[in-house]
Design a protein around this motif. Structure first.
Motif, PDB file in Angstrom:
ATOM      1  N   VAL A 288       0.845  -1.201   0.000  1.00 34.94           N
ATOM      2  CA  VAL A 288       0.000   0.000   0.000  1.00 34.94           C
ATOM      3  C   VAL A 288       0.873   1.241   0.000  1.00 34.94           C
ATOM      4  O   VAL A 288       0.635   2.200  -0.748  1.00 34.94           O
ATOM      5  CB  VAL A 288      -0.944  -0.015   1.226  1.00 34.94           C
ATOM      6  N   ILE A 289       1.921   1.206   0.829  1.00 34.35           N
ATOM      7  CA  ILE A 289       2.809   2.376   0.929  1.00 34.35           C
ATOM      8  C   ILE A 289       3.509   2.612  -0.407  1.00 34.35           C
ATOM      9  O   ILE A 289       3.576   3.741  -0.898  1.00 34.35           O
ATOM     10  CB  ILE A 289       3.837   2.163   2.065  1.00 34.35           C
ATOM     11  N   ILE A 290       4.018   1.511  -1.016  1.00 35.88           N
ATOM     12  CA  ILE A 290       4.720   1.653  -2.297  1.00 35.88           C
ATOM     13  C   ILE A 290       3.783   2.225  -3.354  1.00 35.88           C
ATOM     14  O   ILE A 290       4.129   3.150  -4.088  1.00 35.88           O
ATOM     15  CB  ILE A 290       5.264   0.277  -2.750  1.00 35.88           C
ATOM     16  N   LEU A 291       2.562   1.685  -3.410  1.00 37.03           N
ATOM     17  CA  LEU A 291       1.601   2.148  -4.408  1.00 37.03           C
ATOM     18  C   LEU A 291       1.224   3.606  -4.164  1.00 37.03           C
ATOM     19  O   LEU A 291       1.062   4.383  -5.115  1.00 37.03           O
ATOM     20  CB  LEU A 291       0.350   1.271  -4.387  1.00 37.03           C
ATOM     21  N   ALA A 292       1.101   3.979  -2.889  1.00 36.07           N
ATOM     22  CA  ALA A 292       0.753   5.371  -2.574  1.00 36.07           C
ATOM     23  C   ALA A 292       1.860   6.305  -3.037  1.00 36.07           C
ATOM     24  O   ALA A 292       1.601   7.383  -3.583  1.00 36.07           O
ATOM     25  CB  ALA A 292       0.514   5.515  -1.077  1.00 36.07           C
ATOM     26  N   GLN A 293       3.126   5.876  -2.837  1.00 33.93           N
ATOM     27  CA  GLN A 293       4.257   6.698  -3.289  1.00 33.93           C
ATOM     28  C   GLN A 293       4.211   6.893  -4.802  1.00 33.93           C
ATOM     29  O   GLN A 293       4.567   7.943  -5.317  1.00 33.93           O
ATOM     30  CB  GLN A 293       5.577   6.023  -2.913  1.00 33.93           C
ATOM     31  N   MET A 294       3.783   5.846  -5.512  1.00 36.49           N
ATOM     32  CA  MET A 294       3.744   5.944  -6.973  1.00 36.49           C
ATOM     33  C   MET A 294       2.477   6.641  -7.457  1.00 36.49           C
ATOM     34  O   MET A 294       2.329   6.884  -8.652  1.00 36.49           O
ATOM     35  CB  MET A 294       3.786   4.534  -7.578  1.00 36.49           C
ATOM     36  N   GLY A 295       1.535   6.874  -6.557  1.00 36.33           N
ATOM     37  CA  GLY A 295       0.287   7.508  -6.944  1.00 36.33           C
ATOM     38  C   GLY A 295      -0.714   6.549  -7.540  1.00 36.33           C
ATOM     39  O   GLY A 295      -1.665   6.959  -8.195  1.00 36.33           O
ATOM     40  N   PHE A 296      -0.494   5.248  -7.320  1.00 39.52           N
ATOM     41  CA  PHE A 296      -1.394   4.249  -7.885  1.00 39.52           C
ATOM     42  C   PHE A 296      -2.377   3.706  -6.858  1.00 39.52           C
ATOM     43  O   PHE A 296      -3.149   2.807  -7.147  1.00 39.52           O
ATOM     44  CB  PHE A 296      -0.606   3.059  -8.452  1.00 39.52           C
ATOM     45  N   TYR A 297      -2.322   4.253  -5.635  1.00 40.34           N
ATOM     46  CA  TYR A 297      -3.155   3.679  -4.583  1.00 40.34           C
ATOM     47  C   TYR A 297      -4.639   3.918  -4.875  1.00 40.34           C
ATOM     48  O   TYR A 297      -5.017   4.982  -5.337  1.00 40.34           O
ATOM     49  CB  TYR A 297      -2.778   4.280  -3.227  1.00 40.34           C
ATOM     50  N   ASP A 298      -5.460   2.911  -4.601  1.00 38.57           N
ATOM     51  CA  ASP A 298      -6.909   3.010  -4.779  1.00 38.57           C
ATOM     52  C   ASP A 298      -7.306   3.204  -6.243  1.00 38.57           C
ATOM     53  O   ASP A 298      -8.290   3.868  -6.550  1.00 38.57           O
ATOM     54  CB  ASP A 298      -7.474   4.145  -3.919  1.00 38.57           C
ATOM     55  N   GLY A 302      -3.263  -0.065  -9.657  1.00 35.24           N
ATOM     56  CA  GLY A 302      -2.548  -0.502  -8.445  1.00 35.24           C
ATOM     57  C   GLY A 302      -2.846  -1.953  -8.141  1.00 35.24           C
ATOM     58  O   GLY A 302      -1.954  -2.761  -7.872  1.00 35.24           O
ATOM     59  N   LEU A 303      -4.125  -2.304  -8.239  1.00 35.56           N
ATOM     60  CA  LEU A 303      -4.542  -3.677  -7.969  1.00 35.56           C
ATOM     61  C   LEU A 303      -3.919  -4.636  -8.993  1.00 35.56           C
ATOM     62  O   LEU A 303      -3.446  -5.717  -8.652  1.00 35.56           O
ATOM     63  CB  LEU A 303      -6.068  -3.738  -8.044  1.00 35.56           C
ATOM     64  N   SER A 304      -3.892  -4.200 -10.244  1.00 39.24           N
ATOM     65  CA  SER A 304      -3.313  -5.052 -11.293  1.00 39.24           C
ATOM     66  C   SER A 304      -1.834  -5.281 -11.038  1.00 39.24           C
ATOM     67  O   SER A 304      -1.328  -6.384 -11.246  1.00 39.24           O
ATOM     68  CB  SER A 304      -3.475  -4.388 -12.660  1.00 39.24           C
ATOM     69  N   LEU A 305      -1.141  -4.240 -10.585  1.00 40.15           N
ATOM     70  CA  LEU A 305       0.287  -4.389 -10.293  1.00 40.15           C
ATOM     71  C   LEU A 305       0.500  -5.444  -9.217  1.00 40.15           C
ATOM     72  O   LEU A 305       1.425  -6.248  -9.292  1.00 40.15           O
ATOM     73  CB  LEU A 305       0.876  -3.046  -9.843  1.00 40.15           C
ATOM     74  N   VAL A 306      -0.377  -5.459  -8.204  1.00 39.65           N
ATOM     75  CA  VAL A 306      -0.246  -6.448  -7.133  1.00 39.65           C
ATOM     76  C   VAL A 306      -0.544  -7.848  -7.665  1.00 39.65           C
ATOM     77  O   VAL A 306       0.204  -8.797  -7.418  1.00 39.65           O
ATOM     78  CB  VAL A 306      -1.208  -6.120  -5.974  1.00 39.65           C
TER      79      VAL A 306
END
Lengths: 347, 292
Positions: A288-298, A302-306
């Motif tokens: 979540v933190i990594i995605l938030a840093q990249m601006g992909f959170y929510d 972001g979900l696809s990356l995971v």
């Protein structure tokens, strides 16, 4: 020769029965899941549950005993082979709503009013008989509750007496006999009640059929769940993005695996397994933190990356085998060309 | 010119796998390292401590979870593999409707665990469709309904194994069938020509040629079997049948402020999974084969 043919037919029949058996075991639970989803509340909680959903419901309308001027509506249960009461009211609107929720059949108000008129006619005609039967029913019900009391009493007494003790043998046997007689009487009384009720239905009730909306549960789902269409679209979006990411990245690695020999190939192949070894739930929070840093959170991406983390490895394996397959086919084609055309020279 | 071309060619495979490695580094290795790092810190503090691990090891559910997971993996993987292999060997021929059958077999694995849970908890409920079906087939009496879900812990675990087998066996069968159909007919025929009977050919030719399919199917299965949890929670809820990953989720989702314990738990699960996987690969000789 004929015997051999017969044997072949038998063995192939056995084989197909076997395959069909496996297919049945695979399909059966899915079939019931789908079948129950088309059932109404009342059908789904019936036992034994029907093998297929019904397309209509049969209702029985009677005059209410408890509410003066009210009506009792019952629905036919295919499992019990009998009607079971569902609603007792003098408010027709409420009755229609409740019946709709319970059986997925919306009775048109005009039909209900028509049937009520019919019912009133019938009951007026058979008034004397109906009152007589109702009186009988009341008596039988009182009789049953008395029998029930006696049965419970006898059972309690029997519990208190030690079955091994010889001194109370006579008393015990007495109670046992009593219990047996009362139970028999009870079942007889129950039979009589069933008969009276059946007769009452015939002379004091109206039955009618109403079409059932088999999609009722689905309609309710989309009505109750907010944003269900949006959720569906997002799921598709996430799925497509996951395929895109894992196929492009994993496909490249798969090609490398299929066509080249290089250092660390073995380690990398096993890494597919290692990625699956760490529980996905545990990396959710750091992720979540990594995605938030990249601006992909929510966001769907972001979900696809995971999701792609687990999928890239699999894609690599699968695409590698596909690329190997292509090379074999190509070689065959080339060999064919060399042999038959004779113009292509190959190394 | 020629030298640079070959030199470049040598780098092609590395170029092709770079995206994968980068992706793993960013989206897998980094969060995993963070998880391991935080698992050694107590909730709300930033000093090194083993408290999280101590809490787990003193939790009576931990031992239960280990035992249950062990039983689950041992029984389910064995049954699933043996049955799937048997079915694959029996079905291994070309027949009409094979395509349809194979796509049917892939449906259970494609279903989400929540749907599988709903399907079977409605089936194994006392008034569910399983009892209805048994009753309609005349196998049980109306008052002889089997309370499937009310069994003790071991029976419940067996039920989960059955449900899991329903989902996994068809999938495994398809993998093994694909492996079987990849074996050239000539080699099997040669076995018969040289005087082998069915069991000998199966043991000496079919099985060795199927080995890599079996290894792939088994290792993936073992890894996911150790990490079973959702289907158990869907049917029994939390802590009825504790298993390792169910405990991780329990600590993370159901309790507040136990997130780092969940992380430590995950590290333990990952260790167990990797030890089992490496042991399996060593025993089955996957390392040796790859290097040869």
């Amino acid at each position: 020769m004929a015997r051999k043919k017969g044997k072949k037919i038998i063995s192939s029949t056995v084989f197909y029965i076997f395959v069909a058996g496996i297919a049945t075991v695979i399909i059966l639970p899915i079939y019931f899941l789908v079948s129950i989803s088309f059932m109404s509340d009342q059908e789904a909680y019936d036992w034994p549950i029907a093998l297929a959903p019904a397309f209509s419901n049969t209702f029985l309308l009677q005059q209410s005993d408890d509410i003066p001027g009210g009506f009792l509506i019952s629905v036919y249960s295919r499992s019990k082979k009998d009607f079971s009461a569902i609603f007792d009211s003098d408010d027709l609107g409420k009755m229609i709503d409740f019946v709709n929720r319970k059986t997925s059949s919306k009775i048109p108000k005009s039909l209900l009013e028509e049937k009520i008129q019919e019912l009133n006619q019938i009951t007026a005609q058979n008034k004397a008989q109906i009152t007589e039967l109702k009186k009988q029913l009341k008596e039988e019900n009182i009789n049953i509750s008395r029998l029930n009391r006696d049965i419970v009493k006898a059972k309690q007494k029997l519990k208190l007496i030690d079955p091994e003790d010889e001194t109370f043998r006579e008393i015990r046997e007495n109670y046992e006999k009593q219990l047996e007689v009362k139970t028999q009487e009870k079942s007889l009384a129950e039979e009589r009640i069933a008969q009276i009720e059946k007769k009452l239905r015939e002379i004091g009730g109206v039955t009618f059929k109403v079409r059932k909306n088999i999609f009722a549960s689905y309609i309710t789902f989309f009505r109750v769940t907010s944003d269900s269409v949006g959720a569906l679209l997002r799921s598709i979006q996430v799925a497509l993005l996951t395929v895109l990411i894992s196929l492009s990245i994993g496909g490249m690695a798969g090609y490398a695996f299929a066509r080249y020999v290089f250092k660390g190939k073995n380690m990398l192949k096993l890494s597919v397994l290692f990625v699956r070894m760490f529980p996905g739930i545990a990396i959710a929070m750091p992720m979540v933190i990594i995605l938030a840093q990249m601006g992909f959170y929510d966001k769907p991406i972001g979900l696809s990356l995971v999701y792609s983390v687990g999928q890239i490895g699999m894609t690599t394996w699968i695409t590698a085998s596909i690329f190997m397959g292509i090379s074999v086919e190509l070689k065959r084609l080339l060999r064919f060309l060399v042999l038959h055309v004779g113009e292509l020279s190959l190394k | 010119m020629v030298i640079t071309a070959t030199k470049f060619k040598r780098y092609i495979p590395y170029l092709l796998i770079t995206p994968t490695i980068l992706y793993y580094a960013i989206f897998w290795l980094r969060p995993v390292l963070a998880a391991v790092f935080y698992s050694f810190q107590e909730e709300g503090s930033s000093t090194f401590s083993l408290a999280n691990y101590k809490t787990i090891f003193s939790d009576p559910f931990f031992v239960k979870a280990i035992i249950n997971t062990g039983i689950f993996v041992a029984i389910s993987v064995t049954i699933e593999f043996v049955v799937a292999l048997g079915l694959a060997l029996l079905i291994n021929k070309k027949f009409r409707g094979a395509g349809l059958f194979l796509s049917l077999a892939l449906i259970p694995m494609a279903l989400p665990a929540t749907a599988v849970g709903a399907m079977w908890s409605s089936g194994f409920a006392t008034y569910g469709w399983m009892n209805s079906l048994l009753y309609k087939a005349g196998l049980i009496a109306a008052d002889g309904k089997i309370p499937f879900l009310a069994g003790n812990e071991f029976q419940s675990l067996m039920l989960v194994i059955i449900i899991d087998a329903w989902q996994v066996i068809p999938f495994m069968m398809v993998i093994l069938l694909a492996g079987l159909q990849g074996i050239p007919k000539e080699s099997i025929e040669a076995g018969y020509i040289f005087g082998g009977n069915k069991p000998t050919v199966l043991r000496k030719i079919t099985m060795p040629m199927l080995k890599s399919s079996i290894q792939t199917a088994l290792i993936l299965r073992i890894i996911s079997a150790i990490q079973v949890w959702l289907i158990i929670v869907m049917i029994y809820g939390y802590r009825r049948i504790p298993v390792l990953l169910e405990e991780v989720v329990f600590y993370k989702e159901e309790l507040l402020g136990f997130y780092r314990i969940a992380l430590a738990y995950s590290v333990i699960v990952a260790m167990i999974v990797s030890i089992v996987a490496v042991l399996y690969l060593k025993v089955s000789g996957a390392f040796k084969k790859e290097e040869a």
